[in-house]
Write an enzyme that holds these catalytic residues in place. Structure first.
Site, PDB file in Angstrom:
ATOM      1  NE  ARG A 234       6.704 -36.610  -3.765  1.00 12.39           N
ATOM      2  CZ  ARG A 234       7.517 -36.533  -2.711  1.00 12.39           C
ATOM      3  NH1 ARG A 234       7.499 -37.124  -1.552  1.00 12.39           N
ATOM      4  NH2 ARG A 234       8.465 -35.635  -2.725  1.00 12.39           N
ATOM      5  CG  ASP A 258       5.511 -40.853   6.363  1.00  8.39           C
ATOM      6  OD1 ASP A 258       4.784 -40.464   7.253  1.00  8.39           O
ATOM      7  OD2 ASP A 258       6.582 -40.402   5.713  1.00  8.39           O
ATOM      8  CD  GLU A 263       1.150 -36.076   1.381  1.00  8.84           C
ATOM      9  OE1 GLU A 263       2.059 -35.145   1.694  1.00  8.84           O
ATOM     10  OE2 GLU A 263       1.287 -37.330   1.451  1.00  8.84           O
ATOM     11  CG  HIS A 295       4.954 -36.505   3.613  1.00  8.86           C
ATOM     12  ND1 HIS A 295       4.534 -36.152   2.515  1.00  8.86           N
ATOM     13  CD2 HIS A 295       6.442 -36.621   3.545  1.00  8.86           C
ATOM     14  CE1 HIS A 295       5.484 -36.173   1.613  1.00  8.86           C
ATOM     15  NE2 HIS A 295       6.573 -36.432   2.262  1.00  8.86           N
TER      16      HIS A 295
END
Length: 329
Positions: A234, A258, A263, A295
């Site tokens: 996260r 990632d 985001e 992600h």
């Protein structure tokens, strides 16, 4: 007597979501897919439905939960593992059931984490671009072995455990910190020891009040110079501003992400023709030792199949008033 179909409103729906779910929807369930994320504005789209199906960047705060309750929604089916975006006390107050997909494919995220590490350590992304331009010079591409490196894993749940198994195959020296788990796959250490001894640190813990910005100025100061930090969990586990300062001072030798704290404004969208006004994210992109993916750690055929199957099983159990194994409220 014919029973009316159970209607589900899917938010943050991508083309791959629509294809995957439509292929497995039973006849007594109908779905409508909205590309918009669920939030205070779009919540009105859920009117007339029996349930909503949401993803990681949908907003389910108290305001949204109350709005869903007012229009009769009693089920929130998360098609993801994390539920930090859901106000669970508000859902409980409204007697709204929240279910999730706790483990779709731990190996998918673990393997993506390894891919980020190897890409940064061996600079394969830069080598690929060089060769495309007929440049076969090796200068600037010097990497390092993963074998015998000390890798610290924060969080030893299903994904963390899958990651450790992979690292053991590489012959890495694996240590871990997790106050809630024990494993013989790696050596347990304190968080401070992990920071001090690790050549590579990988985050595989959930986002909670205790783990918010677990990587901050103080944590970075304890780490080895040139350490590699990888986050596939996260975004808010990392204080991005502190990481930028550590990159500038060369304390952080490599950063692979990632996920990103802000985001929701960027990921899962095509922003190639847009001006991105997130100055922090844009600053990250300027570093040659930073690697960011959008992600996609979960995104494998196997994981998508499991996400769909478990989500539909959760919905079916709710409808049939069966025990809800994956309930979080």
């Amino acid at each position: 007597m014919t029973t009316a179909p159970f209607r589900i409103a899917f938010f943050s729906a991508q083309k791959y979501d629509i294809s995957a779910f439509d292929s497995q929807l039973p006849n007594d369930i109908t779905a409508e897919y909205f590309t918009q994320p669920l939030n205070e504005i779009s919540v009105k789209l859920a009117e007339g439905f029996d349930a909503v199906c949401c993803f990681v960047n949908d907003t389910l705060n108290e305001t949204v939960i109350n709005a869903l309750n007012e229009i009769g929604i009693k089920l929130v089916a998360l098609r993801c593992a994390g539920f930090n975006n859901v106000d669970i006390p508000a859902a409980n107050h409204c007697k709204m059931v929240v279910v999730r997909v706790p483990a779709y494919s731990p190996e998918a995220v673990a393997e993506h984490c390894l891919a980020l590490i190897l890409t940064l350590s061996r600079k394969t992304h830069k080598a690929y671009n060089r060769v495309k331009e007929n440049n076969f010079d090796l200068n600037g591409l010097l990497g390092f072995n993963l074998h015998n490196k000390t890798v610290g894993v924060i969080g030893l749940g299903k994904i963390g455990s899958a990651f450790v198994k992979i690292l053991n195959g590489f012959g890495a020296n694996v240590i871990y910190f997790d106050p809630f788990a024990e494993s013989e796959l790696a050596k347990p250490v304190s968080l401070e020891t992990l920071y001090q001894q690790s050549d590579i640190i990988a985050l595989h813990c959930p986002l909670t009040n205790d783990t918010l910005h677990i990587i901050n100025e103080e944590a970075l100061e304890q780490m080895k110079p040139g350490v590699m930090l990888v986050n596939t969990s996260r975004g808010a586990l990392i204080d991005t501003a502190s990481c930028i300062r550590a990159l500038k001072s060369r304390k952080l030798g490599y950063l692979a992400l990632d996920v990103y704290e802000q985001e929701s404004e960027l990921f899962f969208k095509d922003m190639s023709c847009e001006i991105i006004d997130d100055d922090v994210f844009q600053r990250l992109l300027t570093f040659p030792n930073v690697l960011i993916t959008g992600h996609q750690g979960f995104f494998t055929q196997e994981a998508m199949s499991e996400i769909v199957a478990t989500t539909l099983d959760n919905i079916s159990a709710f409808r049939l008033q069966q025990p809800l194994e994956n309930q979080v409220s």
